[in-house]
Write an enzyme that holds these catalytic residues in place. Structure first.
Site, PDB file in Angstrom:
ATOM      1  N   ASP A  92       0.899  -0.215   1.651  1.00 29.42           N
ATOM      2  CA  ASP A  92       1.352   0.517   2.561  1.00 29.42           C
ATOM      3  C   ASP A  92       2.542  -0.276   3.592  1.00 29.42           C
ATOM      4  OD1 ASP A  92      -0.991  -0.525   3.903  1.00 29.42           O
ATOM      5  OD2 ASP A  92       0.098   0.368   5.755  1.00 29.42           O
ATOM      6  N   ASP A  95       0.311  -6.182   4.060  1.00 25.91           N
ATOM      7  CA  ASP A  95      -0.905  -6.266   3.436  1.00 25.91           C
ATOM      8  C   ASP A  95      -0.982  -5.766   1.955  1.00 25.91           C
ATOM      9  OD1 ASP A  95      -1.750  -3.984   3.801  1.00 25.91           O
ATOM     10  OD2 ASP A  95      -2.846  -4.355   5.418  1.00 25.91           O
TER      11      ASP A  95
END
Length: 506
Positions: A92, A95
């Site tokens: 998203d 990360d």
């Protein structure tokens, strides 16, 4: 300098055509307002880049036509812990976790962008559809079992204790799900919305896929409605504070039903909206639209049924949508929005740009519905025209692209000056091509903490953006301002397509 008269007839035709097009004539959609002949920004270039960004966020086995070539395959055993195939989808943000809630919202907004403005996208339409399909293929896997949705892959806390490329991931790829005993009407409602919206995108070009998406959306929505509760109750340790459902799940039920109504035309959903709309918060004054709260989006979407399809039973949604618009207009009665001194809509310090892109999209979309119905917005006696909505949206997008006190583009790779140290693992660490050896979990922090620019340019990434005083430090550790995310880009795709077309760039 006067024109020489020795122009060939062909050159004259070209000149005339350019004159007409550059003035915005010949586009019946824009007969009410002619933009200046030359746009300050290359919206077409920004559009191309805003879609390209999604390739940098891909998880799974990358296709042969992958254009963001510094990325490689990753997460190829995702789902194995639960004996389910969860390979694919998107990371998203910066990360290496796959969070289902923002991924579904991203999918809905990319689909809505294509549904409203895809006809203007020309060569980029194919790329936008591929970006949607990369998500829907994954969402189909995540909803393969009835009454279960796999909502996350990766342990965020352990992931965040490392700074490593997705290609090197060795943190646990734990799989988390919602089911009858641990429901999540918010994620399920958003997933249903995403599948329904995408089913419309593929209706003409891939009817079989489209029907599969629509059927799955109906099944997922039924599960969302039947087993009610926020997913952060059962999964609190895992999803909070990252994508905790702060606004409850009522907004996603209304939003999911609104998308199913648009996608299926099944009267069941219209009836559901009429019976449950008020209890699901249709009229609340919550004027923030993003991955957590969908009320405003649902109001705008349902106002279309009234304005364009003349569905009288949904007339009140125009009033609800107008309330949102009035909250944004500086100086209008009921105005509550805050703007930075440089003119940027400012909602909150963490990832503020997501509200700028989603609001700009809603303004342009609502302007389109109002125009087709010959309607305006009335804010306590002040008339607000569709043209005004478009100009507010354009101003926000222009700020994002560089018309701001720092003359900084907040889209990576666009314009002469853009953020160099974004909070993004893959972008900040040397690529596998340049550094084939694995970079261990904690070794990556040397790169994270360095002052040098990111070696890999995540082209098209829109980041959190400046603070309330238009300041931006360009520091990698500052995730609130420097981290990109898929849901910041998704609504911008539609807004850029509209602007590129309205200035004759597409």
């Amino acid at each position: 300098m006067g024109l020489s008269l020795s122009l060939s007839p062909l050159a004259l035709i070209v000149l005339l055509a350019c004159f007409l097009e550059c003035n915005g004539y010949g586009f019946p959609f824009h007969q009410h307002h002619h933009h200046p002949r030359v746009a300050k920004h290359n919206y077409r270039d920004a559009l191309t880049k805003s879609i390209l960004f999604f390739e940098g966020q891909r998880s799974g086995k990358l296709p042969s036509n992958q254009r963001m070539t510094w990325r490689r395959d990753s997460g190829l055993s995702d789902g194995a812990a639960m004996h389910v195939d969860l390979v694919g989808g998107y990371y998203d943000a910066g990360d290496n976790v796959k969070f289902g809630f923002p991924m579904a919202f991203t999918t809905t907004m990319l689909s809505w962008s294509v549904l409203e403005f895809g006809g203007l996208m020309k060569g980029e339409l194919q790329n936008a559809k591929q970006a949607i399909r990369w998500a829907t293929d994954y969402l189909l896997k995540a909803t393969v079992h009835p009454d279960i949705i796999y909502v996350q892959v990766g342990d965020a806390n352990k992931d965040h204790s490392c700074w490593e490329r997705p290609e090197d991931m060795d943190t646990p790829r734990s799989v988390y799900k919602i089911d009858k005993n641990s429901p999540g009407s918010d994620v399920a409602g958003e997933t249903a919305a995403a599948l329904a919206a995408a089913s419309l995108v593929f209706r003409k070009t891939d009817p079989t896929y489209s029907k599969l998406l629509a059927r799955r959306a109906m099944r997922v929505f039924e599960f969302a409605d039947k087993y009610r509760g926020p997913y952060s109750n059962g999964l609190k340790k895992v999803v909070c504070p990252f994508y905790c459902s702060y606004s409850g799940y009522q907004d996603e039920l209304l939003w999911g039903a609104a998308w199913l109504h648009r996608a299926t035309k099944n009267p069941t959903y219209l009836n559901y909206i009429q019976v449950n709309g008020q209890t699901l918060g249709a009229a609340e004054f919550d004027n923030t639209f993003g991955w957590d709260n969908k009320h405003v989006g649902a109001r705008i979407l349902l106002s279309k049924a009234f304005l364009v399809q003349r569905l009288q039973s949904l007339h009140e949604y125009k009033g609800h949508a107008d309330n949102f618009i009035c909250s944004l207009i500086p100086g209008a009665p009921f105005s509550s929005a805050q703007y930075t001194p440089g003119g940027l809509l400012f909602k909150m310090s963490d990832s503020n740009m997501q509200y700028v892109t989603s609001t700009s999209f809603l303004l342009l979309t609502y302007a389109k519905y109002l125009t087709s119905a010959h309607q305006v917005v009335n804010c306590g006696g002040t008339t607000i025209t569709p043209k005004r909505l478009r100009s507010i949206a354009k101003k926000q997008v222009d700020y994002l692209l560089g018309d701001n006190p720092l003359k900084m583009s907040y889209m990576v790779g666009y314009g002469p000056r853009y953020p160099q140290r974004i909070h993004h693992r893959g972008s900040s660490l040397p690529s596998v091509a340049n550094h084939p050896a694995k970079i261990q979990c904690s070794a990556g922090f040397n790169f994270m903490n360095s002052e040098s620019p990111n070696p890999n340019i995540l082209v098209g990434a829109v980041i959190g953006g400046p603070d309330k005083n238009d300041r931006f430090p360009d520091q990698r550790s500052d995730y609130e301002q420097s981290e990109p995310s898929t849901y910041m880009n998704a609504p911008l795709v539609g807004a850029l397509a509209y602007l590129a077309h309205s200035f004759g760039q597409l």
